[in-house]
Design a protein around this motif. Structure first.
Motif, PDB file in Angstrom:
ATOM      1  N   THR A  20       4.215   0.916   1.679  1.00 44.39           N
ATOM      2  CA  THR A  20       4.476  -0.284   2.858  1.00 44.39           C
ATOM      3  C   THR A  20       4.321  -1.480   1.963  1.00 44.39           C
ATOM      4  O   THR A  20       3.399  -1.525   1.134  1.00 44.39           O
ATOM      5  CB  THR A  20       3.488  -0.172   3.925  1.00 44.39           C
ATOM      6  OG1 THR A  20       2.013  -0.170   3.275  1.00 44.39           O
ATOM      7  CG2 THR A  20       3.290   1.160   4.816  1.00 44.39           C
TER       8      THR A  20
ATOM      9  N   VAL B 220       5.790  -4.956   8.465  1.00 46.96           N
ATOM     10  CA  VAL B 220       5.682  -4.044   7.425  1.00 46.96           C
ATOM     11  C   VAL B 220       6.692  -3.326   7.160  1.00 46.96           C
ATOM     12  O   VAL B 220       7.399  -2.569   7.733  1.00 46.96           O
ATOM     13  CB  VAL B 220       4.332  -3.027   7.910  1.00 46.96           C
ATOM     14  CG1 VAL B 220       4.178  -1.983   6.834  1.00 46.96           C
ATOM     15  CG2 VAL B 220       3.283  -3.832   8.249  1.00 46.96           C
TER      16      VAL B 220
ATOM     17  N   VAL C  10      12.381   1.607   7.218  1.00 44.62           N
ATOM     18  CA  VAL C  10      12.214   0.936   8.610  1.00 44.62           C
ATOM     19  C   VAL C  10      11.154  -0.368   8.327  1.00 44.62           C
ATOM     20  O   VAL C  10      10.274  -0.372   7.443  1.00 44.62           O
ATOM     21  CB  VAL C  10      11.368   1.841   9.744  1.00 44.62           C
ATOM     22  CG1 VAL C  10      10.739   0.776  10.846  1.00 44.62           C
ATOM     23  CG2 VAL C  10      12.499   2.657  10.106  1.00 44.62           C
ATOM     24  N   THR C  11      11.399  -1.321   9.134  1.00 45.62           N
ATOM     25  CA  THR C  11      10.439  -2.653   9.440  1.00 45.62           C
ATOM     26  C   THR C  11       9.664  -2.550  10.498  1.00 45.62           C
ATOM     27  O   THR C  11      10.376  -2.579  11.502  1.00 45.62           O
ATOM     28  CB  THR C  11      10.941  -3.843   8.885  1.00 45.62           C
ATOM     29  OG1 THR C  11      11.643  -4.019   7.642  1.00 45.62           O
ATOM     30  CG2 THR C  11       9.973  -5.092   8.939  1.00 45.62           C
ATOM     31  N   ALA C  12       8.385  -2.142  10.431  1.00 48.48           N
ATOM     32  CA  ALA C  12       7.699  -2.012  11.664  1.00 48.48           C
ATOM     33  C   ALA C  12       6.911  -3.320  11.746  1.00 48.48           C
ATOM     34  O   ALA C  12       6.564  -3.994  11.018  1.00 48.48           O
ATOM     35  CB  ALA C  12       6.706  -1.187  11.719  1.00 48.48           C
TER      36      ALA C  12
ATOM     37  N   ARG D 189       0.826  -1.094  -0.221  1.00 50.69           N
ATOM     38  CA  ARG D 189      -0.072  -0.030   0.053  1.00 50.69           C
ATOM     39  C   ARG D 189       0.959   1.107   0.036  1.00 50.69           C
ATOM     40  O   ARG D 189       1.903   1.284   0.633  1.00 50.69           O
ATOM     41  CB  ARG D 189      -0.855  -0.107   1.344  1.00 50.69           C
ATOM     42  CG  ARG D 189      -1.859   1.046   1.270  1.00 50.69           C
ATOM     43  CD  ARG D 189      -3.122   0.601   0.448  1.00 50.69           C
ATOM     44  NE  ARG D 189      -3.884  -0.324   1.079  1.00 50.69           N
ATOM     45  CZ  ARG D 189      -5.053  -0.881   0.291  1.00 50.69           C
ATOM     46  NH1 ARG D 189      -5.370  -0.319  -0.666  1.00 50.69           N
ATOM     47  NH2 ARG D 189      -5.704  -1.891   1.072  1.00 50.69           N
ATOM     48  N   THR D 190       0.443   2.157  -0.702  1.00 50.28           N
ATOM     49  CA  THR D 190       1.190   3.680  -0.629  1.00 50.28           C
ATOM     50  C   THR D 190       0.233   4.597  -0.044  1.00 50.28           C
ATOM     51  O   THR D 190      -0.927   4.795  -0.096  1.00 50.28           O
ATOM     52  CB  THR D 190       1.496   3.991  -2.441  1.00 50.28           C
ATOM     53  OG1 THR D 190       2.366   2.995  -2.723  1.00 50.28           O
ATOM     54  CG2 THR D 190       2.341   5.233  -2.237  1.00 50.28           C
ATOM     55  N   ALA D 191       1.127   5.223   0.860  1.00 49.62           N
ATOM     56  CA  ALA D 191       0.426   6.429   1.458  1.00 49.62           C
ATOM     57  C   ALA D 191       0.532   7.587   0.488  1.00 49.62           C
ATOM     58  O   ALA D 191       1.313   8.069  -0.035  1.00 49.62           O
ATOM     59  CB  ALA D 191       1.336   6.873   2.606  1.00 49.62           C
TER      60      ALA D 191
ATOM     61  N   PHE E 118       4.942   7.774   0.957  1.00 46.87           N
ATOM     62  CA  PHE E 118       5.754   6.443   1.462  1.00 46.87           C
ATOM     63  C   PHE E 118       5.149   5.010   0.868  1.00 46.87           C
ATOM     64  O   PHE E 118       3.786   5.354   0.756  1.00 46.87           O
ATOM     65  CB  PHE E 118       6.165   6.496   2.824  1.00 46.87           C
ATOM     66  CG  PHE E 118       4.965   6.329   3.835  1.00 46.87           C
ATOM     67  CD1 PHE E 118       4.479   5.265   4.194  1.00 46.87           C
ATOM     68  CD2 PHE E 118       4.735   7.630   4.535  1.00 46.87           C
ATOM     69  CE1 PHE E 118       3.425   5.083   5.193  1.00 46.87           C
ATOM     70  CE2 PHE E 118       3.662   7.534   5.492  1.00 46.87           C
ATOM     71  CZ  PHE E 118       3.028   6.308   5.867  1.00 46.87           C
TER      72      PHE E 118
ATOM     73  N   ILE F 104       8.608  -0.142   5.424  1.00 44.29           N
ATOM     74  CA  ILE F 104       8.147   1.261   5.001  1.00 44.29           C
ATOM     75  C   ILE F 104       9.503   1.684   4.469  1.00 44.29           C
ATOM     76  O   ILE F 104      10.626   1.818   4.747  1.00 44.29           O
ATOM     77  CB  ILE F 104       7.776   1.887   6.243  1.00 44.29           C
ATOM     78  CG1 ILE F 104       6.780   1.164   6.964  1.00 44.29           C
ATOM     79  CG2 ILE F 104       7.203   3.389   5.791  1.00 44.29           C
ATOM     80  CD1 ILE F 104       6.767   1.790   8.551  1.00 44.29           C
TER      81      ILE F 104
END
Lengths: 225, 331
Positions: A68, A105, A117-119, A48-50, A66, A107
């Motif tokens: 994800t 996720v 980052v990987t959340a 998904r893109t923000a 950004f 990012i």
């Protein structure tokens, strides 16, 4: 099963001979319990893109803030099954499975150069399912002690996000194959069960409104009686 | 006795930012506490100044603001309503116990498309009257498809009526500095303080951030039951960061909802979120003038780099996830 052969009655001066004939399992009415470990493969969730609405009267493509990329990592868990033999070859079984995979996720591509980052979060995964199992006795080997089987079924997925404050549920259907290696024939037998399969699931913590597929493999100890 | 005070919201919010749920809601100091600005009585009865401008008749103006009110009233998770009370000769910005929307000639405000004023009860924050002016100096359009070179009246009306309901500005947008000021690259909230290019009609449609904001002020039972919140702190070298902008992104729906750290300890709360995992991103408030969001004397910290939180924030249904700490670093 007990077979009684009534030959004569002592009261009538005859001798009663009772002979217990214990048949080998599995047979109609046999039960099988198994428990062991299961490995669940990772599978991709939705990307998904923000997006921001772009300030343009001509370019309608969104401004990307950004992106994800989500994935449910592989995990090892435990499983238990209880099967009832409808015939020597066909059984129905109920199962339960627990594992604790990680939802990750990734990012990337931030418009303001925030570091990638990987959340993550850990998820408690439960599956309660039922299956129809067909034992392929005609292709058994090792003196009939190694019996391949096929299984199909469906189940209810229940997944708790980290902190256990949010539950998500879904459905799954699966198909698989495996091998049961049993001890010597007798009325009670133990053995080892290995199986692999593919699961099609919808709902749960899936981030997309679509079905996802996941492969799995298990190894269990079984007891047949 | 009802004490009242006027507050002016131009493109910049003049007033106080509240350390409250959601993104920015307007507030007012009442002694040592801060109260939300909100209407207590519905429908909001509003008048329209019987005046047009080139390209927009008074009747077109009235129909346009009616649509803009309807846009907010249509939010299913918020309880608002409005009613057109009639045309008036009174201009906006008079203390006349009437909520009036209309055009005014304000050529000296050469960067202000519109502004909203309030008359409030300073003890409770109840809005008694609110006026909106649209600057007749600019070219306006009510064309359904927009008109190149003219500002879309409905888009600006939706923004200003958001203020009228008690919403402050959102920081969900990206800008770039150009000669003559900032230019918006993109925004995902009608309540972003800088308007889109003339001709754009994008701001006729509310975004997730706007919906969360209005629902936070006037929540329905469904909103309270079915959405959740994230709260935590933004820290830098162990101390709180004031004025950080936090964005919660739902990787399932793609929705973006923003919030701010509004206290010295860097605390924030973002409400109105769908249940599920969220990505959190903290950034300095550098895509607009600080005065567009906060009292300029607050001492907003801009000296840190944008950063994603390395844990997913899980929003429960009807509850909140707490104790999240986003550690940012100086630039």
């Amino acid at each position: 099963m007990v077979l009684s052969l009534a030959v004569a009655s002592p009261a009538a001066g005859q001798v009663l001979i009772r002979k217990r004939v214990q048949q080998d399992v599995p047979r109609t009415g046999s039960w099988e319990i198994s428990a062991g470990a299961v490995w669940l493969a990772a599978f991709d969730l939705e990307d998904r893109t923000a997006e921001l609405t772009r300030n343009s009267t001509t370019d309608t493509s969104p401004f990307e803030q950004f992106t994800t990329t989500s994935r449910l990592d592989s995990a090892t868990g435990v499983q238990a099954r209880l099967a009832y033999y409808l015939t020597r070859s066909v059984a129905i079984e109920a199962g339960a499975r627990y594992a604790k995979p990680t939802l990750a996720v990734r990012i990337t591509g931030d418009a303001e150069q925030a570091a990638d980052v990987t959340a993550e979060e850990s998820v408690s995964h439960y599956l309660f399912d039922g299956s129809l199992v067909l034992h392929l006795r005609q292709v058994s080997f090792a003196s009939g002690r190694a019996v391949p089987f096929l299984a199909v079924g469906g189940g209810y997925v229940r997944e708790l996000h980290e902190g256990d404050e949010l539950v998500e549920t879904g459905t799954e259907y699966h198909a698989g194959a495996g091998l049961k290696f049993l001890s010597r024939p007798g009325p009670r037998r133990s053995g080892l069960r290995v199986d692999v399969g593919i699961s099609s699931r919808e709902g749960g913590l899936d981030l997309a409104d679509r079905r996802s597929t996941q492969t799995f493999a298990g190894i269990s100890l079984l007891y047949l009686f | 006795m009802r004490r009242a005070a006027g507050i002016l919201v131009v493109v910049a919010v003049v007033g106080f930012a509240l350390p409250v749920l959601g993104y920015l809601k307007l507030g007012s100091r009442a002694g040592t506490t801060t109260v939300n600005l909100k209407w207590n009585d519905f429908p909001i009865r509003y008048f329209v100044t019987n005046r047009g401008v080139p390209g927009v008749t008074a009747q077109q103006f009235q129909a346009t603001v009616s649509r803009a009110f309807s846009t907010w009233n249509a939010v299913e998770t918020a309880q608002t309503s409005s009613q057109f009370a009639g045309f008036t000769q009174a201009p906006p910005f008079d203390d006349d116990d009437m909520t009036v929307l209309g055009f005014l000639d304000r050529p000296e405000l050469d960067r202000v498309l519109g502004a909203t004023t309030f008359l409030i009860d300073v003890r409770t924050g109840e809005i008694v009257e609110s006026d909106i002016f649209f600057n007749a100096t600019f070219p306006w359009s009510t064309s359904s498809a927009g008109q190149t070179g003219s500002f879309d009246l409905e888009s600006i009306a939706v923004h200003e009526i958001g203020h009228l309901h008690g919403l402050g500005h959102s920081a969900l947008g990206e800008t770039e500095m150009r000669t003559g000021g900032r230019r918006v690259l993109g925004a995902e909230a009608v309540m972003f303080p800088i308007a889109f290019t003339a001709g754009s009609i994008s701001d006729r449609t509310l975004k997730a951030d706007d919906i969360a904001g209005i629902s936070d002020i006037y929540p329905t039972g469904v909103f309270t039951r079915d959405t959740g919140s994230i709260s935590g702190r933004v820290t830098k070298n162990g101390t709180g960061v004031l004025g950080a902008h936090i964005v919660a992104f739902n990787p399932r729906t793609g929705k973006l909802v923003g919030g701010f750290t509004l206290t010295a300890d860097g605390a924030f709360v973002i409400a109105g979120l769908d249940p599920g995992p969220h990505v959190l991103r903290a950034e300095p408030l550098d895509d607009g003038d600080i005065e567009s969001f906060f009292d300029a004397t607050l001492g907003v910290d801009l000296n840190f780099s944008a950063k994603f939180h390395d844990k997913l924030a899980i929003v429960p249904r009807g509850g909140g996830t707490r104790d999240i700490e986003i550690k940012v670093s100086p630039k």
